[in-house]
Scaffold this motif. Structure first.
Motif, PDB file in Angstrom:
ATOM      1  N   ASN A  26       0.813  -1.230   0.000  1.00 17.82           N
ATOM      2  CA  ASN A  26       0.000   0.000   0.000  1.00 17.82           C
ATOM      3  C   ASN A  26       0.838   1.268   0.000  1.00 17.82           C
ATOM      4  N   TYR A  61      -4.164  14.412   5.265  1.00 17.35           N
ATOM      5  CA  TYR A  61      -2.843  13.811   5.152  1.00 17.35           C
ATOM      6  C   TYR A  61      -2.908  12.537   4.314  1.00 17.35           C
ATOM      7  N   LEU A  62      -2.116  12.542   3.262  1.00 19.01           N
ATOM      8  CA  LEU A  62      -2.080  11.388   2.370  1.00 19.01           C
ATOM      9  C   LEU A  62      -1.101  10.398   2.979  1.00 19.01           C
ATOM     10  N   ASP A  63      -1.638   9.352   3.556  1.00 14.67           N
ATOM     11  CA  ASP A  63      -0.808   8.384   4.249  1.00 14.67           C
ATOM     12  C   ASP A  63      -1.317   6.986   3.905  1.00 14.67           C
ATOM     13  N   PRO A  64      -0.401   6.107   3.477  1.00 11.28           N
ATOM     14  CA  PRO A  64      -0.832   4.748   3.114  1.00 11.28           C
ATOM     15  C   PRO A  64      -1.569   4.044   4.251  1.00 11.28           C
ATOM     16  N   PRO A  85      -4.473   6.408  -0.867  1.00 11.43           N
ATOM     17  CA  PRO A  85      -4.516   7.875  -0.697  1.00 11.43           C
ATOM     18  C   PRO A  85      -4.527   8.557  -2.061  1.00 11.43           C
ATOM     19  N   PRO A 141      -5.937   5.480   3.883  1.00 17.02           N
ATOM     20  CA  PRO A 141      -6.228   6.066   2.565  1.00 17.02           C
ATOM     21  C   PRO A 141      -7.460   6.975   2.594  1.00 17.02           C
ATOM     22  N   ALA A 146      -0.646  16.305   2.009  1.00 18.20           N
ATOM     23  CA  ALA A 146       0.073  15.191   2.640  1.00 18.20           C
ATOM     24  C   ALA A 146       0.373  15.512   4.108  1.00 18.20           C
TER      25      ALA A 146
END
Lengths: 330, 395
Positions: A48, B200-203, A74, B206, B72
């Protein structure tokens, strides 16, 4: 024995998105995210470990209609021309936050070849750890089928209609992959949903290099191309087999050592010193054109089809290949 | 201990950025702001600022990269002016709509055509509807302080909007003035870390940002931006109060100068406030009942403060370095709107001055005063808008 599926069963592009029936680009994104995930698992140990920055376009509007989303990764959309710039910013932020992973930027041909070309060039030149995926359905489909610089010669679009003084689109297709290669980045490839295995392999390769990579994938648009819904993959494959769509890879901008994948469809490939120098295509381009309403008018103008043939030959010449493109009667 | 030194406003802005510790900076050179990214790249090159500096290929990509970075979840900074800000226009709305507290320094500069690198406020004023908070600095110290304050307000959960801080091209950007650089520890205490919950773009989690909204949802998203800007009024006052406590310098949305028994009050923004205060001193000596007021915050527009100010005077006159073609200057127009339902209001006048870097002189202010006096004597305004300092021989 249970056979291992050829690609991960994990899904990042969920069903329920609003793409048209038979959309080739939806297939491209589903495969691309699966391939990306496999690459991230192999590279960072985390399937991911990626985020997507996507340009305005068909695939953006169909996938993220508030309060729904098709994305299990994301994902951010900013505007039409700046997916590459937004991806640059995310990559920089992840570096500072210590998040391991890679950014996938996605744009259509309008958002990449035209309005987003500058941001793309900047991102590639600066060496960001970003893969840019251009899904090329060869016109502005989101706004209703207007020509882009990636529209092929002769194609009908709503802004290149054939008429008394018009053949349809009157300029040759611009090949953004070659522009990307001129940045001498680690990896550039063209691919097609007509050859999903090759496409998946290339996305994985792009995702695994350190630094920027660019993949231009040909995907069918039944709505804009006026093609039967069920024939998308077949038509995309015909583009490869007739020479209309080259499959190649260029590493570090080294066009002299371009790798060209065999087109299939009975084409004969000749090599010299490991390099493809000549391809004798068996299927005429008419085999590709005939399924598509956007080229229908060309069949009344055979000289236009010949002109298209000449342009395709010229494109192959740039790739270092003498292309022999047969006429239907041959 | 704070360091007392001298520097240009561009350097003060770079120092403010250094103190705020943004994680991502993206910038493109443009006169008169270029020194800001130059100075910041020195800080980064010397390891004095631990940030990613993205040397983008345009201002459009500068702000786009910051939208990506802020989405992010990190603190961001950029600087630009004039054409660069105009090129960002589209993305400014997006930054506000996505509720990303990006902070940007602007060396206020005129817009083309004709191309002109000198000072007026048309660049930032033209962005007033984008959803960005706007501060204007009178001097280099204010440029530094207001950038710190911009972060404080922008990142407040009741606000979450981007903010820009304007300081006049050349008059401030390139002029050396005394500046006090605050202690890093105190700034750290004042600002804290930026830890957003919404973006915040965080794996690991999502989320989807920047969606399409149909008519069923779009209007609420816009309303929430408007509401956040309303909330910012209170948050700005709180931030000003905390800033004064920590750093000893007092800020107000509208700062008054010798207004108590004034019959005519001139309102302005930016460095012109300094000139205006000097001139007021001179006029007071000559026996004129004039006062000055400086607007530090333009968005959200200080509605209440303008109403209070209006109660104190018979003539409220604006001197502004911007013009809305087909109407008046923007500050005058907005102030008029703020007073529209007041039962008693002063006579109001608008003076357009100093466009494209033309010096605003005492003579020009005298000219404005004579027009204001005439209105006061007649008890009415015949013509609300006057261009002062025009070279009539060229027209």
């Amino acid at each position: 024995a249970v056979r291992k599926p050829p690609i991960t069963t994990r899904e990042y592009w969920a069903p329920g998105h609003a793409a048209c029936a038979g959309c080739g680009c939806a297939t491209a994104l589903r495969l691309a995210t699966k391939a990306f995930s496999e690459a991230m698992e192999e590279k960072y140990g985390d399937p991911n470990a990626f985020a997507i920055a996507q340009a305005t376009g068909c695939m953006e509007v169909v996938s993220a209609v508030f309060p729904y989303t098709a994305w299990k990764v994301p994902w951010v959309h900013v505007a039409f021309e700046n997916a590459a710039a937004a991806a640059s910013g995310i990559e920089a932020a992840w570096k500072k936050k210590g998040i391991k992973g890679k950014i996938l930027a996605i744009g259509g041909d309008g958002g990449t070849a035209d309005i987003g070309l500058q941001a793309l060039s900047g991102m590639l030149e600066r060496g960001h750890n970003v893969v840019y995926l251009m899904y090329d359905n060869e016109a502005y489909m989101n706004t209703g089928i207007q020509r882009s610089s990636s529209t092929p010669y002769g194609a009908w679009t709503t802004t290149s209609p054939p008429g008394k003084y018009s053949i349809g689109e009157d300029r040759p297709k611009k090949w953004v992959a070659l522009i990307a290669a001129a940045h001498m980045i680690p990896y550039v490839a063209t691919a097609s949903i007509g050859n999903p295995f090759d496409f998946v392999k290339k996305v994985k390769k792009a995702a695994k290099v350190d630094g920027p990579a660019f993949v231009q994938v040909h995907c069918t648009c039944p709505t804009g191309w006026r093609t039967p819904l069920e024939k998308g993959i077949e038509i995309a494959r015909l583009a490869i087999e007739t020479g209309m769509w080259p499959l190649f890879e260029i590493e570090n901008g080294d066009i002299w050592h371009i790798k060209i994948q065999p087109p299939g469809g009975g084409a004969k490939v000749y090599k010299e010193g490991g390099r493809v120098v000549r391809i004798e295509f068996k299927k005429p381009i008419e085999e590709y054109l005939k399924y598509q309403g956007r080229f229908k008018h060309l069949f009344k103008r055979p000289e236009a089809i010949d002109e298209l043939r000449n342009q395709i030959k010229a494109m192959w010449k740039v790739l270092g290949v003498e292309a022999i493109l047969p006429k239907p009667e041959e | 201990m704070p360091i007392r030194t001298v520097m240009k406003a561009n350097e003060a802005a770079a120092w403010a950025a250094k103190l705020a510790k943004p994680k991502v900076i993206a910038a493109f050179p443009i006169t008169p702001s270029t020194l800001v990214p130059e100075k910041i790249s020195e800080f980064v090159a010397n390891g004095e600022l631990d940030a990613e500096f993205i040397k983008v290929e345009s201002e459009h990509s500068a702000i786009s990269a910051l939208v990506g970075a802020s989405a992010a979840g990190v603190r961001t900074f950029t600087a630009t002016a004039s054409q660069g800000l105009a090129l960002m226009h589209e993305v400014l709305f997006i930054a506000a709509g996505m509720r990303l507290p990006i902070v940007m320094a602007i060396g206020n500069r005129a817009l083309s055509a004709p191309i002109n690198i000198w000072n007026d406020w048309q660049d930032t004023i033209s962005q007033r509807d984008t959803g960005w908070i706007q501060f204007y600095a009178e001097n280099n110290q204010e440029a530094l302080d207001l950038i710190l304050l911009a972060y404080k307000v922008a990142e407040d959960e009741r606000v979450l909007l981007p903010a820009m801080v304007g300081f006049d091209a050349f008059i401030l950007t390139h002029t050396v003035e005394p500046v006090e650089i605050p202690d890093q520890e105190v700034v750290d205490e004042f600002l804290g870390e930026y830890e957003p919950k919404h973006a915040y773009l965080d794996p690991k989690r999502p989320i989807t940002q920047g969606t399409l909204a149909f008519p069923a949802h779009y209007m609420e998203a816009r309303y929430l931006v408007w509401e956040a800007m309303e909330n910012a009024r209170k948050v700005i006052d709180e931030a000003f109060a905390e800033f004064e406590k920590k750093f000893g310098r007092k800020y107000q949305k509208i700062e008054e100068y010798r207004t108590d028994d004034a019959e005519i009050i001139f309102v302005t923004m930016g460095s012109l406030a300094g000139t205006l205060k000097d001139w007021v001193d001179k006029k007071r000596e000559e026996g004129y009942k004039v006062g000055a007021a400086k607007m530090t915050v333009y968005r959200p527009f200080p509605v209440e403060e303008i109403r209070e100010l209006a109660k104190k005077t018979k003539v409220l006159a604006f001197i502004e370095k911007d013009i809305s073609m087909g109407l008046y200057g923007a500050v005058f127009t907005d102030a008029s709107a703020a007073l529209i339902n007041e039962s008693e209001k002063p006579l109001m006048l608008d003076f357009i001055a100093g466009l494209g870097g033309r010096d605003v002189t005492f003579n020009q202010l005298d000219e404005a005063l004579s027009i204001a006096k005439e209105a006061l004597e007649k008890g009415k305004v015949e013509k609300p808008i006057h261009w002062i300092g025009l070279r009539k021989e060229l027209l």
